[in-house]
Scaffold this motif. Sequence first.
Motif, PDB file in Angstrom:
ATOM      1  N   ALA A 165       0.825  -1.209   0.000  1.00 15.62           N
ATOM      2  CA  ALA A 165       0.000   0.000   0.000  1.00 15.62           C
ATOM      3  C   ALA A 165       0.855   1.252   0.000  1.00 15.62           C
ATOM      4  O   ALA A 165       0.456   2.288  -0.536  1.00 15.62           O
ATOM      5  CB  ALA A 165      -0.932   0.016   1.205  1.00 15.62           C
ATOM      6  N   LYS A 166       2.047   1.158   0.594  1.00 14.95           N
ATOM      7  CA  LYS A 166       2.932   2.323   0.727  1.00 14.95           C
ATOM      8  C   LYS A 166       4.359   1.913   0.381  1.00 14.95           C
ATOM      9  O   LYS A 166       4.682   0.708   0.325  1.00 14.95           O
ATOM     10  CB  LYS A 166       2.868   2.864   2.159  1.00 14.95           C
ATOM     11  CG  LYS A 166       3.204   1.845   3.232  1.00 14.95           C
ATOM     12  CD  LYS A 166       2.982   2.432   4.622  1.00 14.95           C
ATOM     13  CE  LYS A 166       3.367   1.437   5.724  1.00 14.95           C
ATOM     14  NZ  LYS A 166       2.485   0.233   5.687  1.00 14.95           N
ATOM     15  N   LYS A 299      -6.192  -0.764  -0.887  1.00 13.13           N
ATOM     16  CA  LYS A 299      -6.400   0.656  -1.189  1.00 13.13           C
ATOM     17  C   LYS A 299      -5.448   1.523  -0.371  1.00 13.13           C
ATOM     18  O   LYS A 299      -5.526   1.559   0.854  1.00 13.13           O
ATOM     19  CB  LYS A 299      -7.853   1.048  -0.871  1.00 13.13           C
ATOM     20  CG  LYS A 299      -8.245   2.423  -1.377  1.00 13.13           C
ATOM     21  CD  LYS A 299      -8.466   2.415  -2.867  1.00 13.13           C
ATOM     22  CE  LYS A 299      -9.024   3.744  -3.352  1.00 13.13           C
ATOM     23  NZ  LYS A 299      -9.188   3.756  -4.828  1.00 13.13           N
ATOM     24  N   PRO A 300      -4.525   2.237  -1.024  1.00 10.01           N
ATOM     25  CA  PRO A 300      -3.619   3.129  -0.277  1.00 10.01           C
ATOM     26  C   PRO A 300      -4.396   4.285   0.356  1.00 10.01           C
ATOM     27  O   PRO A 300      -5.351   4.803  -0.228  1.00 10.01           O
ATOM     28  CB  PRO A 300      -2.663   3.655  -1.361  1.00 10.01           C
ATOM     29  CG  PRO A 300      -2.787   2.685  -2.490  1.00 10.01           C
ATOM     30  CD  PRO A 300      -4.210   2.215  -2.453  1.00 10.01           C
ATOM     31  N   SER A 301      -3.983   4.685   1.551  1.00  8.81           N
ATOM     32  CA  SER A 301      -4.581   5.842   2.214  1.00  8.81           C
ATOM     33  C   SER A 301      -4.036   7.125   1.587  1.00  8.81           C
ATOM     34  O   SER A 301      -3.120   7.083   0.756  1.00  8.81           O
ATOM     35  CB  SER A 301      -4.246   5.820   3.703  1.00  8.81           C
ATOM     36  OG  SER A 301      -2.838   6.001   3.887  1.00  8.81           O
ATOM     37  N   ASP A 302      -4.590   8.255   1.980  1.00  8.50           N
ATOM     38  CA  ASP A 302      -4.091   9.539   1.480  1.00  8.50           C
ATOM     39  C   ASP A 302      -2.626   9.726   1.828  1.00  8.50           C
ATOM     40  O   ASP A 302      -1.845  10.245   1.012  1.00  8.50           O
ATOM     41  CB  ASP A 302      -4.922  10.688   2.061  1.00  8.50           C
ATOM     42  CG  ASP A 302      -6.336  10.733   1.502  1.00  8.50           C
ATOM     43  OD1 ASP A 302      -6.583  10.086   0.459  1.00  8.50           O
ATOM     44  OD2 ASP A 302      -7.186  11.409   2.108  1.00  8.50           O
ATOM     45  N   SER A 303      -2.236   9.298   3.035  1.00  8.77           N
ATOM     46  CA  SER A 303      -0.828   9.437   3.442  1.00  8.77           C
ATOM     47  C   SER A 303       0.065   8.491   2.644  1.00  8.77           C
ATOM     48  O   SER A 303       1.219   8.821   2.340  1.00  8.77           O
ATOM     49  CB  SER A 303      -0.675   9.165   4.945  1.00  8.77           C
ATOM     50  OG  SER A 303      -1.081   7.852   5.274  1.00  8.77           O
ATOM     51  N   ASP A 304      -0.469   7.323   2.284  1.00  7.05           N
ATOM     52  CA  ASP A 304       0.288   6.390   1.440  1.00  7.05           C
ATOM     53  C   ASP A 304       0.544   6.996   0.066  1.00  7.05           C
ATOM     54  O   ASP A 304       1.665   6.939  -0.470  1.00  7.05           O
ATOM     55  CB  ASP A 304      -0.471   5.079   1.277  1.00  7.05           C
ATOM     56  CG  ASP A 304      -0.596   4.282   2.569  1.00  7.05           C
ATOM     57  OD1 ASP A 304       0.248   4.467   3.454  1.00  7.05           O
ATOM     58  OD2 ASP A 304      -1.540   3.481   2.662  1.00  7.05           O
TER      59      ASP A 304
END
Length: 348
Positions: A165-166, A299-304
């Motif tokens: 994800a990141k 699903k990557p987060s906004d920070s990812d």
Amino acid sequence: MTSKRHSYVCAAALGLGVALGLAAVAQPAIAQDKPVNLRLGHWLPPSHPLHPAFTEWGASLEKATNGTVKTQIFPAQQLGQAKDHYDMARDGIADITYVNPGYTPGRFPVIAGSEIPFLFSNGKSGSAAIDAWYRKYAEKEMSDVKVCMTFVHDPGTFHSKIRIAKPDDLKGHKIRPGNASVARLVTLAGGTNVQVTAPEARDALERGLADAISFPWGSVFIFGFEKAVKYHMDAPLYISNFVLAVNKAAYGKLSANQKKAFDAHCTSEMSEKVNTAWSDAESSGKAKMLALPGHEGVKPSDSDIAAWRKLSDEMTKAWYEDAKKVGVNGEQALNELKAELKKRNAAF
């Protein structure tokens, strides 16, 4: 070939056939037009949407030359390995070849700028955009051949045995990159690159030589990778670029009338038409993949996403230096590409 795959290929051929049929305008035959047979070599399996697309492109060219220029297709590395297709066109082993510049990292630094992550929103109009952009640089960078057209695949992502994800998720893992830019991204994230071509990638996954691949969604099925991976990063991470390269001597043997028809089949608009069925198939592959039992979208987060973009910015700066070494203003070239993408509604 399964019935689904057969339908997939037939739909690709039909869609392109209609588009090319509208575009092709037969040229009046003249006495000096001699019959010509052009060998088009590519490394994709016949089940790939581009195989029927190339077949339809050749049929359209034949019609436009009143049957004097025919194209014979050689798929699946029949004429040579995937990484050698540029040299095959240069040396006349084939008359036309399907080239992935990313298979020879560092050799074509200018076109590599289009691979910087998070530039493209789609492969369809994105293909017309990169074709229009690269024409300015093609003669400088690929002067050994005539570049007929340039295109991209629909945005791809990581498909893996591990959750990604990141950027930190790549640390200590072996990744098969889709091109040199993804390879640079992997290195910046602390991963190790495994350099194998697409036809060899499944074996690398199954033998444990790679933990993940970067690939567009639909092509995962074409190469059978869905049997070797479980996780899929749900983000339009990158594209790869491709070139249809033509042997200059083969092109030079065409009559003026034949060259006119050939050139009409080497345009930005034709690039989009050739690529349309493939882009549609790739984008539809996402829903199909995530519906399979045992497969999971990550699903990557906004920070990812912010972390990925930070690495992308580092790559952009490094590419500026690569472009400078070959006499190209990287910042200007990238701005030109972004403008072309925006113009054609293909910007991410």
